[in-house]
Design a protein around this motif. Structure first.
Motif, short mmCIF file in Angstrom:
data_model
loop_
_atom_site.label_atom_id
_atom_site.label_comp_id
_atom_site.label_asym_id
_atom_site.label_seq_id
_atom_site.Cartn_x
_atom_site.Cartn_y
_atom_site.Cartn_z
N GLN A 326 -16.57 -5.52 14.59
CA GLN A 326 -15.50 -5.71 13.62
C GLN A 326 -15.60 -4.68 12.49
O GLN A 326 -14.59 -4.25 11.95
N ALA A 330 -12.79 -1.74 11.37
CA ALA A 330 -12.26 -1.48 10.02
C ALA A 330 -12.10 0.01 9.74
O ALA A 330 -11.33 0.39 8.86
N THR A 335 -6.53 0.62 14.56
CA THR A 335 -6.38 -0.71 13.96
C THR A 335 -5.36 -0.62 12.83
O THR A 335 -4.43 -1.42 12.75
N HIS A 336 -5.56 0.37 11.95
CA HIS A 336 -4.71 0.47 10.77
C HIS A 336 -3.31 0.96 11.12
O HIS A 336 -2.34 0.53 10.50
N GLU A 339 -1.64 -2.26 12.98
CA GLU A 339 -1.39 -3.36 12.04
C GLU A 339 -0.46 -2.91 10.91
O GLU A 339 0.41 -3.65 10.48
N SER A 350 -1.40 -7.32 8.13
CA SER A 350 -2.70 -6.71 8.38
C SER A 350 -3.79 -7.61 7.80
O SER A 350 -3.58 -8.27 6.78
N TYR A 352 -6.37 -6.46 6.58
CA TYR A 352 -7.02 -5.68 5.53
C TYR A 352 -6.09 -5.54 4.33
O TYR A 352 -4.86 -5.62 4.49
N THR A 356 -5.92 -0.15 2.22
CA THR A 356 -6.97 0.36 3.13
C THR A 356 -6.40 1.24 4.24
O THR A 356 -6.98 2.28 4.56
#
Lengths: 382, 303
Positions: A326, A330, A335-336, A339, A350, A352, A356
């Motif tokens: 995990q 990040a 992922t970013h 999301e 998201s 986060y 981020t």
């Protein structure tokens, strides 16, 4: 600027003339979107997925008939249930065992009679649900039938005055963090767009740049009065035009063929699409700087691509992963990107904080560009 | 004539190997200057330094009358370069390649005229990947010319070309020289250097071993003619005794150099008659740059 435009035009021509590039970076995302929407989109609408259940009603009384009718009504109300009428108990047991039906409701011959006698007594009447062990579909069908039976059970108790019609507490189910109902195509479309941009940057950039280094194309450009910056500006502009075409076609297909309702024309979505273009482009340049041959570039791109894709949450939820994975998620650009774009389009949130995503993605661009520039050498040898 | 290129004490090493070992030369405007030498002599490293593709360890470079620390786009805008191992995007068409490169230069020649000049007008719509090796070389020459350069640097321009195409390239280079262009070329074909050059630098092991006009270099040998013929090996010692220092064996061929052909040839024929030896495939030829290289290094250019 004439040099940059001329070079960009040449790179767009190259992309559009190479069959492999066309297939993998333009047609494949379209095929993938079509395939996913055809399979999972139909399931979402109840098509393609469902259970066949059987009812054996041996009871000739009122309660057996009502219970039987409830199953029929359920089957009529949704395409999820297909009902099969079976006369014999032995036949239905065989059908469940052989997997021809997911589950079966067995109403015994004395059901109505024993239900009257059993009201308020310690020995209740019985119905039976048959299903197969270890099969998710069979268990699910059995649970739905069980819920139906329990509903009727409560109804009988209420009518007999043994249970209050007003429940002591109410259960409310609330959907948070997303639009009320997200259609599958709206969910998968941003994922396919990001995947398309990512793969194009990671694979097509190194294959073009490393080939140019390997066979002497880059040197040929550099002995003309073209600066390395001019070369990369032209390349980037050409790649941008190609990727814009890719995103446009994916979105048009999603909208016109599968009825997607989300629009990319929102400032935050455009920001994430731009980041989705620049991150893989800069990582692609970094791979080009390290790889000496086109074969090596593909191997390196795969080494980078596979873990990022699997830990990017594009294909399956990654919430249950071990903690160290995990942590990697990040800092995973996918992922970013995934999301962030979905959140920008209003189809998810998201995990986060909102700052981020852009920060992590900009760091990826910056660090990749710095290392790539330091190592690439642009054909000048010391 | 002012020098377009001037190089002084240029050095470049790759680890322990001295690829270019303190060479100095200058190329006069409007002339054809050849760097002649075998593979590995340092010719390509020298021209790659002048093209800005390699950075020298030491030495000074002057281009177009100005001293340059490092050759960059400003100098390249006035040069046309044909690389020994250059290539073009395989999925671009011939005409598109020329249009693309013409956009890089402040001034450029007409693409159609260039296609006609290098004999590629019929291939203008062909993809680069479909061209033969010779056609690719001619395209590279057209690209070197597209910016209407003052200085042309051509690294092995005719390698891989058939004799007819090679002749055509020579004609083009003569034509360009007639237009006042300065041409610096590298070659390992002595006949090319001899046919084209106003000035030749012979390189070996990173050094210039001789330089001058082709005629000066050949004359410096002091030999009028060479006589070649097939000779059984057992007769070689006798000939070496008869013509000391003038005989060499090249496989089955015996080569004798004469400063006075008349007397030398008559002595040879008398010896052959007296010994009953047949001088098979006898050939009399003028000395050439190959002989100069051989005399200077003890090796042939293509060894």
């Amino acid at each position: 600027m004439t040099k940059v435009y001329a070079l960009a035009k040449a790179f767009v021509r190259l992309y559009l003339r190479e069959k492999e590039t066309l297939f993998w970076f333009l047609l494949f995302p379209l095929l993938l979107l079509s395939l996913l929407c055809l399979i999972f989109g139909r399931m979402e609408e109840g098509g393609g997925m469902g259970f066949t259940v059987a009812v054996v009603n041996l009871d000739r009384g009122l309660h057996g008939a009502i219970l039987h009718q409830m199953v029929k009504d359920l089957a009529h109300s949704t395409e999820l249930f297909h009902l099969v009428e079976v006369e014999e108990k032995g036949d239905v047991e065989r059908m469940v065992r052989e997997g021809r039906v997911s589950a079966a409701l067995l109403i015994p011959a004395d059901f109505s009679e024993s239900l009257f006698k059993a009201l308020g007594m310690a020995q209740p009447a019985q119905v039976k649900i048959l299903y197969r062990r270890g099969e998710a579909g069979s268990s699910l069908a059995a649970n739905i039938l069980s819920e139906l039976v329990q509903t009727y059970n409560r109804e009988v108790l209420i009518r007999a005055g043994l249970l209050s019609p007003i429940p002591p507490f109410k259960l409310e189910m609330a959907l948070i963090g997303a639009r009320e109902r997200v259609r599958y195509v709206d969910f998968i479309l941003p994922g396919v767009v990001i995947m398309g941009l990512f793969v194009a940057g990671l694979f097509s950039v190194p294959s073009a740049v490393v080939l140019a280094k390997e066979v002497g194309i880059l040197r040929q450009y550099l002995v003309a009065p073209l600066t390395p910056a001019g070369y990369f500006a032209g390349f980037t502009l050409g790649h941008f035009v190609f990727c814009s075409l890719q995103v446009f076609l994916i979105w048009i297909l999603g909208r016109w063929a599968f009825g997607a309702s989300i629009s990319p024309l929102r400032p935050l979505a455009i920001l994430y699409l731009l980041l989705g273009f620049f991150v893989p482009l800069s990582v692609g340049f970094l791979i080009s700087a390290w790889a000496k041959t086109t074969g090596g570039a593909f191997a390196l791109a795969n080494i980078v691509n596979l873990p990022l894709q699997f830990l990017g949450g594009l294909y399956f939820p990654v919430t249950g992963l071990p903690k160290f994975l995990q942590g990697l998620m990040a800092i995973n650009p996918l992922t970013h990107l995934g999301e962030g774009l979905r959140a920008a389009l209003g189809i998810g949130e998201s995990a986060y904080p909102s700052w981020t995503g852009p920060v992590v993605l900009l760091l990826w661009i910056l660090l990749s560009a710095i290392f790539a520039t330091k190592r690439l050498g642009f054909g000048v040898e010391r | 004539m002012r020098p377009v290129v001037r190089v002084a004490d240029l050095r470049k090493s790759y680890g322990p190997v001295r690829a270019v070992d303190g060479i100095s030369f200058s190329v006069a405007e409007g002339t054809i200057f050849s760097l002649l030498g075998p593979n590995g002599a340092g010719k390509t490293t020298t021209v790659e330094i002048l093209e800005g593709l390699r950075i020298p360890d030491s030495g000074t470079i002057e281009l177009f009358g100005e001293k340059v620390e490092r050759v960059g786009p400003a100098q390249r805008a006035r040069m046309g370069v044909l690389l020994q191992e250059g290539a073009f995007e395989p999925y671009l068409r011939v005409r598109e390649v020329l249009s693309l490169f013409s956009s890089f230069f402040p001034k450029s020649l007409e693409v159609q005229k260039l296609l006609e000049l290098v004999g590629l007008e019929e291939k203008k719509k062909a993809l680069v990947r479909t061209l033969s090796g010779g056609q690719k070389r001619r395209l590279a020459l057209a690209v070197a010319l597209v910016g209407d350069p003052e200085l042309l640097i051509l690294d092995e321009p005719t390698t891989g070309l058939d004799p007819q195409a090679r002749r055509r390239v020579w004609e083009i280079l003569e034509e360009l020289k007639g237009q006042g262009k300065t041409i610096l070329l590298t070659t390992h074909y002595m006949e090319e250097a001899e046919a084209l050059s106003d000035w030749v630098c012979i390189m070996d092991h990173g050094k210039i071993v001789a330089e001058g006009t082709p005629r000066e270099l050949v004359t410096s040998l002091g030999m009028a003619s060479y006589v070649e013929f097939e000779l059984p090996l057992e007769f070689l010692p006798e000939l070496e005794e008869l013509f000391p220092g003038c005989v060499r064996q090249d496989g089955e061929i015996c080569v004798i150099s004469f400063s006075d052909l008349n007397s030398g040839l008559s002595s040879l024929l008398s010896w052959a008659q007296s010994r009953g030896v047949a001088l098979r495939h006898l050939l009399i030829r003028q000395p050439n740059l190959e002989d100069v290289f051989l005399a200077l290094t003890g090796r042939r250019l293509r060894e």
